[in-house]
Design a protein around this motif. Structure first.
Motif, PDB file in Angstrom:
ATOM      1  N   LEU A 234       0.823  -1.209   0.000  1.00  0.00           N
ATOM      2  CA  LEU A 234       0.000   0.000   0.000  1.00  0.00           C
ATOM      3  C   LEU A 234       0.859   1.263   0.000  1.00  0.00           C
ATOM      4  N   MET A 235       2.033   1.187   0.610  1.00  0.00           N
ATOM      5  CA  MET A 235       2.944   2.330   0.631  1.00  0.00           C
ATOM      6  C   MET A 235       3.782   2.410  -0.646  1.00  0.00           C
ATOM      7  N   GLY A 236       3.698   1.402  -1.497  1.00  0.00           N
ATOM      8  CA  GLY A 236       4.467   1.398  -2.731  1.00  0.00           C
ATOM      9  C   GLY A 236       5.895   0.932  -2.565  1.00  0.00           C
ATOM     10  N   ALA A 237       6.211   0.320  -1.438  1.00  0.00           N
ATOM     11  CA  ALA A 237       7.575  -0.102  -1.177  1.00  0.00           C
ATOM     12  C   ALA A 237       7.850  -1.541  -1.604  1.00  0.00           C
ATOM     13  N   LEU A 238       6.800  -2.308  -1.886  1.00  0.00           N
ATOM     14  CA  LEU A 238       6.957  -3.718  -2.210  1.00  0.00           C
ATOM     15  C   LEU A 238       5.850  -4.113  -3.174  1.00  0.00           C
ATOM     16  N   GLY A 239       6.141  -5.001  -4.083  1.00  0.00           N
ATOM     17  CA  GLY A 239       5.123  -5.476  -5.007  1.00  0.00           C
ATOM     18  C   GLY A 239       4.177  -6.451  -4.322  1.00  0.00           C
ATOM     19  N   ALA A 240       2.972  -6.587  -4.852  1.00  0.00           N
ATOM     20  CA  ALA A 240       1.983  -7.488  -4.261  1.00  0.00           C
ATOM     21  C   ALA A 240       2.464  -8.937  -4.312  1.00  0.00           C
ATOM     22  N   GLY A 241       3.065  -9.340  -5.421  1.00  0.00           N
ATOM     23  CA  GLY A 241       3.570 -10.703  -5.535  1.00  0.00           C
ATOM     24  C   GLY A 241       4.699 -10.976  -4.565  1.00  0.00           C
ATOM     25  N   ASP A 242       5.544  -9.977  -4.354  1.00  0.00           N
ATOM     26  CA  ASP A 242       6.633 -10.131  -3.387  1.00  0.00           C
ATOM     27  C   ASP A 242       6.087 -10.311  -1.976  1.00  0.00           C
ATOM     28  N   GLY A 243       5.046  -9.556  -1.634  1.00  0.00           N
ATOM     29  CA  GLY A 243       4.428  -9.689  -0.315  1.00  0.00           C
ATOM     30  C   GLY A 243       3.790 -11.050  -0.124  1.00  0.00           C
ATOM     31  N   LYS A 244       3.109 -11.549  -1.167  1.00  0.00           N
ATOM     32  CA  LYS A 244       2.497 -12.876  -1.078  1.00  0.00           C
ATOM     33  C   LYS A 244       3.555 -13.965  -0.989  1.00  0.00           C
ATOM     34  N   LEU A 245       4.638 -13.817  -1.727  1.00  0.00           N
ATOM     35  CA  LEU A 245       5.722 -14.794  -1.674  1.00  0.00           C
ATOM     36  C   LEU A 245       6.370 -14.803  -0.294  1.00  0.00           C
ATOM     37  N   MET A 246       6.563 -13.620   0.295  1.00  0.00           N
ATOM     38  CA  MET A 246       7.152 -13.552   1.628  1.00  0.00           C
ATOM     39  C   MET A 246       6.233 -14.197   2.664  1.00  0.00           C
ATOM     40  N   ALA A 247       4.924 -14.004   2.535  1.00  0.00           N
ATOM     41  CA  ALA A 247       3.976 -14.618   3.461  1.00  0.00           C
ATOM     42  C   ALA A 247       3.988 -16.139   3.323  1.00  0.00           C
TER      43      ALA A 247
END
Length: 132
Positions: free
Chosen positions: A56-69
């Motif tokens: 949401l802050m534009g610091a990370l891509g959505a796919g990167d966040g899902k992969l990290m989770a």
């Protein structure tokens, strides 16, 4: 990791496959060397929330966040500090490489593919767990 470098996206199939394999592993196999299920679920949920906030802050891509989770779900609470340290160290190293004055690295500056920093520590920790 290759998808993120070339196309700047992590296909949804990758985190979904990791989630499905995790559920299968806990349903079929024993989980020696791993924390209880709730610890893994909480770890994955916290990393998903952090990844969503960074998206949401534009610091990370959505796919990167899902992969990290999804990686956090597998890593669990016991090894989360080692995982995050590895992600931070590789992320910093990759960011420094992106600052090199080369044509190949200039195109990476606007949108750093962070899956490159997420996958290696996760693979290393899971391989260490598998062989111990």
């Amino acid at each position: 990791m290759v998808f993120d470098l070339r196309r700047r996206e992590v296909p949804n199939a990758i985190p979904l496959a990791l989630l499905g394999l995790f559920a299968l592993q806990f349903a079929v196999l024993d989980y020696r060397g791993m924390s209880p299920l709730w610890g893994h679920v909480i770890t994955g949920a916290v990393l998903f929330a952090v990844g969503f906030a960074l998206f949401l802050m534009g610091a990370l891509g959505a796919g990167d966040g899902k992969l990290m989770a999804a990686a956090g779900l597998w890593i669990g609470p016991a090894d989360i500090s080692s995982f995050l340290f590895g992600v931070g160290l590789l992320g910093l190293g990759f960011a420094l490489v992106c600052l090199l004055p080369l044509d190949a690295t200039r195109r990476l500056r606007d949108n750093i593919p962070f899956a490159v920093a997420i996958a290696p520590p996760a693979i290393a920790l899971l391989a260490q767990r598998a062989f111990s």
